[in-house]
Scaffold this active site. Structure first.
Site, PDB file in Angstrom:
ATOM      1  N   ASP A 220       0.834  -1.201   0.000  1.00  0.00           N
ATOM      2  CA  ASP A 220       0.000   0.000   0.000  1.00  0.00           C
ATOM      3  C   ASP A 220       0.871   1.254   0.000  1.00  0.00           C
ATOM      4  O   ASP A 220       1.842   1.344   0.762  1.00  0.00           O
ATOM      5  CB  ASP A 220      -0.873  -0.015   1.263  1.00  0.00           C
ATOM      6  CG  ASP A 220      -1.803   1.172   1.323  1.00  0.00           C
ATOM      7  OD1 ASP A 220      -2.661   1.277   0.447  1.00  0.00           O
ATOM      8  OD2 ASP A 220      -1.666   1.998   2.261  1.00  0.00           O
ATOM      9  N   GLU A 281       1.482  -0.750  -5.209  1.00  0.00           N
ATOM     10  CA  GLU A 281       0.484   0.271  -5.545  1.00  0.00           C
ATOM     11  C   GLU A 281       1.272   1.465  -6.063  1.00  0.00           C
ATOM     12  O   GLU A 281       1.775   2.273  -5.279  1.00  0.00           O
ATOM     13  CB  GLU A 281      -0.360   0.680  -4.332  1.00  0.00           C
ATOM     14  CG  GLU A 281      -1.526   1.543  -4.773  1.00  0.00           C
ATOM     15  CD  GLU A 281      -2.121   2.440  -3.701  1.00  0.00           C
ATOM     16  OE1 GLU A 281      -3.208   2.978  -3.920  1.00  0.00           O
ATOM     17  OE2 GLU A 281      -1.491   2.631  -2.635  1.00  0.00           O
TER      18      GLU A 281
HETATM   19  C1  NOJ Z   1      -4.179   3.323  -0.824  1.00  0.00           C
HETATM   20  C2  NOJ Z   1      -5.388   2.485  -0.495  1.00  0.00           C
HETATM   21  O1  NOJ Z   1      -5.762   1.784  -1.647  1.00  0.00           O
HETATM   22  C3  NOJ Z   1      -6.444   3.434  -0.001  1.00  0.00           C
HETATM   23  O2  NOJ Z   1      -7.700   2.836   0.105  1.00  0.00           O
HETATM   24  C4  NOJ Z   1      -5.972   3.990   1.313  1.00  0.00           C
HETATM   25  O3  NOJ Z   1      -6.908   4.930   1.782  1.00  0.00           O
HETATM   26  C5  NOJ Z   1      -4.609   4.675   1.162  1.00  0.00           C
HETATM   27  N1  NOJ Z   1      -3.678   3.896   0.398  1.00  0.00           N
HETATM   28  C6  NOJ Z   1      -3.989   4.922   2.503  1.00  0.00           C
HETATM   29  O4  NOJ Z   1      -3.590   3.714   3.083  1.00  0.00           O
END
Ligand code: NOJ
Ligand code: CA
Length: 555
Positions: A220, A281
């Site tokens: 993430d 991500e």
């Molecule tokens: C990316 C995640 O996909 C999202 O849902 C989240 O709010 C943020 N990162 C913070 O962790």
């Protein structure tokens, strides 16, 4: 004797090939994202749970997915619905127990489905024990685990940095009498990744879950790990974002070079366990930055998400051709990870649909995702044509981003509504009186039960393509070569492996188009199409309806 030796050699070679296959299982894989709150509720509290995922593994197997990525199911105050983790090595009771998790992994394994865990590396919850300790004083063993700084004059924050979720990124803490940095909500303090103890703690978390059988991690917000140690102000542009914040560069807070040191270390940790992978991500500005995420020596993430191909506004034929071409030629032969939908962005049904041809566009998108040389991420419900279901009243909004600036910013509830399993009032998602987010009205026709029965449904089209990409050698192993490269409305390419060739043609316009290819004496044999193309299509003039997609073997 000699025959026996040959046999032994052949068996060993087969075993070695199977092992190599096992290690590279993720190449060409279809990975399915599950937002656990919204997939299936088994205890009637209106929120999905781990047992709900286990209960639907046969559905996922029938769809043909190789792995599921589950968004965070760890203990959390749920400010950011699990992306604020207060304990990395346990299961939040709302989702079940560790025994439920182990059972899920075991049952998935029986169906050849791997389980990938989310890993929230950039920040913890402000209720995590690490943060509680860190904030208690400036001199304690965890004092340096987060990004703490003194403020400026008159109680001003250390600099002008803004949170990605809106407003200032520094929060004053009255106990420690310092500010801490948070790239996301203030309840999500950023960890200090310059501290080797933080790294070790997170690597141990990874080992914990890999020992429990997870096949890897979706990292993430991994580009947010580091901030400029000199705390230089970010440049501010003209205008305002929809939430009223200034337009802001992220030169000093996003994608700093040190991210790659961490990715290399994480890769070493996952390599301790065979066949485990890292998915990033990775919202990045260009193909060069995406290529770097694989590592100069292929020693970082195996699958950084390509969020430039279908998540950006430019979905013209020229734009898609360019970006798909870049993914094919400029990632050093690595596997692109294509993705069109996730829990943070409006569903493609609405984002790419024109309101008139959404059914056709959803099939076109499925073809665009599943026929190039790529690993593919699907988001639950995408295979059904699930629509966004945005809140219409501020009092219904659950996502804090939406509450901050509604209605200019509606937040992410719309793409997180319950999975429609059938046409009953709660869509077969829950037996409870109320679901945590409302079931979308489109569940009456876009649901698993109805689409499973209908051979022409989007769900069955997804199944066909997923089966084809596994069974057809050209779609499985072939390179990609564009044909008819200047066509402004139809995107066409060949996949080729040995003697097998497949043609893919995608009409991205709202008008019928006829495309002519120079295929010599070859003939086309239809493998799949969005419009019921005849079993053998014309080899020289392929007529595509508006938004039609065609996949055929060239023989
Ligand atoms: C990316 C995640 O996909 C999202 O849902 C989240 O709010 C943020 N990162 C913070 O962790
Ligand atoms: Ca539940």
């Amino acid at each position: 004797m000699r025959a026996f030796r040959y046999l032994a050699v052949a068996v060993l070679a087969l075993a070695a090939a199977a092992k190599a296959d096992e290690a590279g299982w993720w190449k060409n894989a279809v990975i399915y994202e599950i937002y656990p709150r919204s997939f299936a509720d088994t205890n009637g509290d209106g929120m999905g749970d781990l047992n709900g995922i286990t209960a639907h593994l046969d559905y996922l197997r029938g769809l043909g997915v190789d792995a599921i990525w589950i968004a965070p199911f760890f203990p959390s105050p749920q400010v950011d619905f699990g992306y604020d983790v207060s304990d990395y090595v346990a299961v939040d009771p709302q989702y079940g127990t560790m025994a439920d998790f182990d059972r899920l992994v075991a049952e998935a394994g029986k169906r050849h489905i791997r389980v990938i865990s989310d890993l929230v590396v950039n920040h913890t919850s402000d209720r995590h024990q690490w943060f509680l300790e860190s904030r208690a004083s400036r001199k304690n063993p965890k004092a340096d685990w987060y990004v703490w700084r003194d403020g400026g004059w008159f109680g001003r924050p250390p600099n002008n940095w803004l949170s990605i979720f809106g407003h200032g990124a520094w929060q004053y803490d009255g106990v420690r009498r310092q500010f801490y940095y948070h790239a996301f909500y203030k309840q999500q303090p950023d960890l200090n990744w310059r501290n080797p103890e933080v790294r070790k703690a997170m690597y141990d978390v990874m080992r914990f879950w890999m020992k429990r059988g997870v096949a890897g991690f979706r990292l993430d917000a991994v580009t947010s790990l580091f901030e400029d140690p000199k705390l230089r102000d970010e440049a501010v542009g003209w205008g305002r974002a929809p939430n009223g914040d200034p337009i802001f560069s992220r030169q000093y807070t996003d994608n700093l070079p040190e991210v790659h040191d961490v990715l290399r270390e994480m890769r070493k940790v996952t390599d301790e366990f065979p066949g485990r992978i890292l998915i990033g991500e990775t919202y990045l500005p260009n193909i060069e930055e995406l290529a770097r995420m694989y590592g100069r020596a292929n020693d970082e993430t195996q699958l950084p998400m390509d969020l430039q191909f279908l998540m950006t506004a430019d979905v013209s034929v020229a734009g898609l051709r360019r970006r798909l071409g870049e993914a094919e030629t400029r990632l050093n032969g690595n596997m692109p990870l294509l993705v069109s939908d996730n829990h943070d962005n409006q569903r493609s049904w609405d984002r790419l649909g024109d309101g008139k041809h959404n059914e056709e566009i959803a099939r076109l998108l499925a073809t665009l995702l599943l026929t190039p040389r790529a690993t593919v991420l699907l988001y639950y419900g995408q295979e059904l044509g699930m629509a966004n279901n945005d809140p219409t009243r501020v009092e219904d909004v659950r996502d804090p981003i939406g509450r901050m600036a509604f209605p200019a910013v509606k937040g992410r509830d719309g793409e997180r509504t319950p999975m429609p399993w059938d046409g009953t009032p709660n869509a077969g998602f829950s037996t409870g009186a109320k679901t945590w987010l409302p079931v979308g009205p489109d569940h009456a026709w876009h649901n698993v039960a109805a689409e499973s029965r209908d051979p022409k449904s989007l769900l069955n089209y997804y199944k066909t393509l997923i089966r084809l990409r596994r069974e057809n050698p050209a779609l499985r192993d072939g390179g990609l070569k564009f044909v008819d490269e200047t066509n402004p409305t139809v995107l066409s390419f060949l996949r080729q492996s040995g003697a097998a060739t497949v043609l893919v043609a995608l009409n991205l316009s709202g008008q019928p188009q006829t495309v002519r290819y120079d295929l010599g004496a070859a003939k086309l044999q239809t493998l799949a199409s969005t419009y019921g193309a005849a079993a053998v299509a014309s080899p020289t003039a392929l007529a595509l309806p508006a938004f039609g997609a065609y996949v055929g073997a060239v023989r």
